[in-house]
Design a protein around this motif. Structure first.
Motif, PDB file in Angstrom:
ATOM      1  N   MET A  45      24.715 -38.818  41.233  1.00  0.00           N
ATOM      2  CA  MET A  45      26.006 -38.595  40.597  1.00  0.00           C
ATOM      3  C   MET A  45      26.155 -37.144  40.130  1.00  0.00           C
ATOM      4  O   MET A  45      27.225 -36.528  40.263  1.00  0.00           O
ATOM      5  CB  MET A  45      26.172 -39.539  39.410  1.00  0.00           C
ATOM      6  N   THR A  46      25.080 -36.577  39.600  1.00  0.00           N
ATOM      7  CA  THR A  46      25.131 -35.179  39.128  1.00  0.00           C
ATOM      8  C   THR A  46      25.365 -34.222  40.280  1.00  0.00           C
ATOM      9  O   THR A  46      26.220 -33.317  40.205  1.00  0.00           O
ATOM     10  CB  THR A  46      23.826 -34.827  38.402  1.00  0.00           C
ATOM     11  N   LEU A  48      26.640 -34.938  43.181  1.00  0.00           N
ATOM     12  CA  LEU A  48      27.975 -35.191  43.732  1.00  0.00           C
ATOM     13  C   LEU A  48      29.054 -34.555  42.861  1.00  0.00           C
ATOM     14  O   LEU A  48      30.057 -34.040  43.381  1.00  0.00           O
ATOM     15  CB  LEU A  48      28.204 -36.700  43.843  1.00  0.00           C
ATOM     16  N   PHE A  49      28.849 -34.555  41.549  1.00  0.00           N
ATOM     17  CA  PHE A  49      29.837 -33.933  40.656  1.00  0.00           C
ATOM     18  C   PHE A  49      29.952 -32.442  40.933  1.00  0.00           C
ATOM     19  O   PHE A  49      31.052 -31.904  41.077  1.00  0.00           O
ATOM     20  CB  PHE A  49      29.450 -34.165  39.197  1.00  0.00           C
ATOM     21  N   SER A  52      31.656 -31.798  44.259  1.00  0.00           N
ATOM     22  CA  SER A  52      33.105 -31.995  44.134  1.00  0.00           C
ATOM     23  C   SER A  52      33.738 -30.871  43.324  1.00  0.00           C
ATOM     24  O   SER A  52      34.854 -30.420  43.630  1.00  0.00           O
ATOM     25  CB  SER A  52      33.389 -33.346  43.468  1.00  0.00           C
ATOM     26  N   ILE A  70      37.611 -37.765  41.613  1.00  0.00           N
ATOM     27  CA  ILE A  70      36.193 -38.093  41.790  1.00  0.00           C
ATOM     28  C   ILE A  70      35.374 -37.565  40.620  1.00  0.00           C
ATOM     29  O   ILE A  70      34.489 -38.255  40.086  1.00  0.00           O
ATOM     30  CB  ILE A  70      35.682 -37.530  43.134  1.00  0.00           C
ATOM     31  N   GLU A  71      35.670 -36.347  40.185  1.00  0.00           N
ATOM     32  CA  GLU A  71      34.931 -35.756  39.064  1.00  0.00           C
ATOM     33  C   GLU A  71      35.164 -36.550  37.778  1.00  0.00           C
ATOM     34  O   GLU A  71      34.232 -36.763  36.989  1.00  0.00           O
ATOM     35  CB  GLU A  71      35.361 -34.302  38.874  1.00  0.00           C
ATOM     36  N   ILE A  74      33.094 -39.716  38.011  1.00  0.00           N
ATOM     37  CA  ILE A  74      31.676 -39.433  37.784  1.00  0.00           C
ATOM     38  C   ILE A  74      31.412 -39.167  36.311  1.00  0.00           C
ATOM     39  O   ILE A  74      30.407 -39.614  35.742  1.00  0.00           O
ATOM     40  CB  ILE A  74      31.230 -38.246  38.654  1.00  0.00           C
ATOM     41  N   SER A  75      32.321 -38.409  35.675  1.00  0.00           N
ATOM     42  CA  SER A  75      32.153 -38.120  34.249  1.00  0.00           C
ATOM     43  C   SER A  75      32.155 -39.392  33.425  1.00  0.00           C
ATOM     44  O   SER A  75      31.353 -39.547  32.483  1.00  0.00           O
ATOM     45  CB  SER A  75      33.272 -37.177  33.782  1.00  0.00           C
ATOM     46  N   MET A  78      28.826 -41.285  34.045  1.00  0.00           N
ATOM     47  CA  MET A  78      27.719 -40.642  33.336  1.00  0.00           C
ATOM     48  C   MET A  78      27.808 -40.890  31.835  1.00  0.00           C
ATOM     49  O   MET A  78      26.782 -40.987  31.152  1.00  0.00           O
ATOM     50  CB  MET A  78      27.734 -39.147  33.631  1.00  0.00           C
TER      51      MET A  78
END
Length: 378
Positions: A45-46, A48-49, A52, A70-71, A74-75, A78
């Motif tokens: 996830m990190t 990918l963030f 992106s 997407i960001e 993900i935020s 997380m």
């Protein structure tokens, strides 16, 4: 959107080292998990963030909203899984760079509401884990609220500064064109009539030589005198072009100061009495350099110029109420100071600089009185 940004945001008021900590900190939260699946998922996830986040800066306007969505997702993940909320600051910075007002406001509201909702839900469900980080979470929420507007304001300010610089360059180009036209007019007015007269008198002298030699000699003498007069006028015109009057430079200086949204004040008379043009030109160049430094480096709101001419010297004092000279910079190095001192030394002048609650620059030049035309002819 802007073509490229590093992952670490710039010009946000936070140190680069703080942003580096925000980039590395998620791994600290991730490795606290006991499950290898959660650790692997958190690392994915990190990465990918940040992927992106980079793509959001280099994509077109339509894809930007996809990457931002997407960001945001993900935020939120997380925050729920690992209690890591600081990705919201990266998003806040990016949202501040969106130029379209509608898109900016939409993403700002969505990001703010989702961040607050995620913080509240995480705080309720994991109060023991989140409570030690409460001050940093509060700071992050404040950043999410204020950072987009701060970045947007700074971008507008930089844009206006760029437009102002382009306008100043355009004005400089127009001034050069105007000066060329003026020189062409002066040359035409100075030489055109004289050369026409010389041509006519030469034709007349050629016709008079066979019939009236004495009259032809007079015409030749007139031609010689006309040529000398034209040469003298050309030399005077070139001399005026090479020099800048302090009075004219003061007007340009005032325009520069006022264009920088600073107040301007001057005392004394810029009209120097019987001062050589070379000395006045040196003072004008030094005054221009001093004011340029004030506009670029001082962060001042007021500038004052004082011109005093006594029987022994000419004193020009330039003062500002800015931040003064940094302690790690020598007074006479950098920012054109060395060039100013060399120009002043060429005319036996000197300069002094003081930095306390602003900067004060004092330019001293001996008052060498220019001889009158009558004395020169003796």
């Amino acid at each position: 959107m802007q073509s490229w940004y590093h992952i670490i945001p710039k010009n946000t008021g936070l140190s680069t080292y703080v942003w580096i900590i925000f980039c590395l900190l998620p791994f600290f939260f991730i490795f606290r998990s006991s499950s290898m699946f959660e650790i692997a998922f958190g690392i994915f996830m990190t990465l990918l963030f940040f992927l992106s986040y980079r793509l959001s800066f280099i994509s077109n306007s339509r894809m930007v909203y996809l990457w931002v969505s997407i960001e945001m997702a993900i935020s939120l993940v997380m925050t729920f899984l690992f209690g890591y909320i600081y990705f919201a600051l990266f998003l806040a910075f990016f949202i501040g760079n969106i130029k379209h007002l509608g898109g900016f406001l939409s993403l700002y509201i969505v990001h703010l509401m989702t961040t607050i909702a995620a913080v509240v839900m995480t705080f309720v469900t994991e109060v023991d884990d989140i409570f030690p980080h409460l001050p940093f979470i509060v700071i992050t929420v404040i950043g999410v609220i204020l950072l987009p507007f701060t970045v947007r304001y700074r971008n507008k300010q930089h844009k206006l500064e760029g437009e102002l610089q382009d306008a100043n360059e355009r004005i400089s180009q127009l001034m050069v064109l105007e000066e060329r036209e003026r020189i062409a007019r002066d040359l035409h007015d100075t030489l055109g009539q004289k050369l026409s007269m010389i041509g006519l008198k030469s034709d007349l002298a050629g016709k008079l030589i066979p019939v009236k030699p004495e009259k032809a000699v007079e015409e030749v003498q007139d031609i010689r005198q006309t040529a000398r007069t034209a040469l003298k006028e050309v030399r005077e015109m070139v001399s005026d072009m090479r020099g800048t009057k302090l009075e004219d430079e003061l007007i340009r200086v005032q325009q520069i100061i006022e264009a920088a949204e600073m107040s301007f004040e001057y005392e004394g008379s810029p009209k120097l009495e019987n001062t050589p043009l070379l000395v006045e030109n040196v003072l004008s160049m030094c005054l221009k350099e001093a004011v340029t430094n004030i506009v670029k480096h001082s962060d001042a709101s007021h500038c004052k110029v004082t011109i005093t001419q006594t029987s022994t010297e000419i004193l020009v004092v330039v003062e500002d109420n800015g931040r003064g000279l940094p302690d790690n910079i020598e007074p006479f190095k950098g920012n054109g100071m060395q060039g100013m001192r060399e120009r002043l030394e060429f005319v036996n002048g000197s300069m002094e600089i003081y930095s306390s609650h602003g900067t004060t620059l004092r330019l001293h030049v001996p008052n060498i009185i220019k001889q009158s035309n009558k004395e020169e002819s003796v």
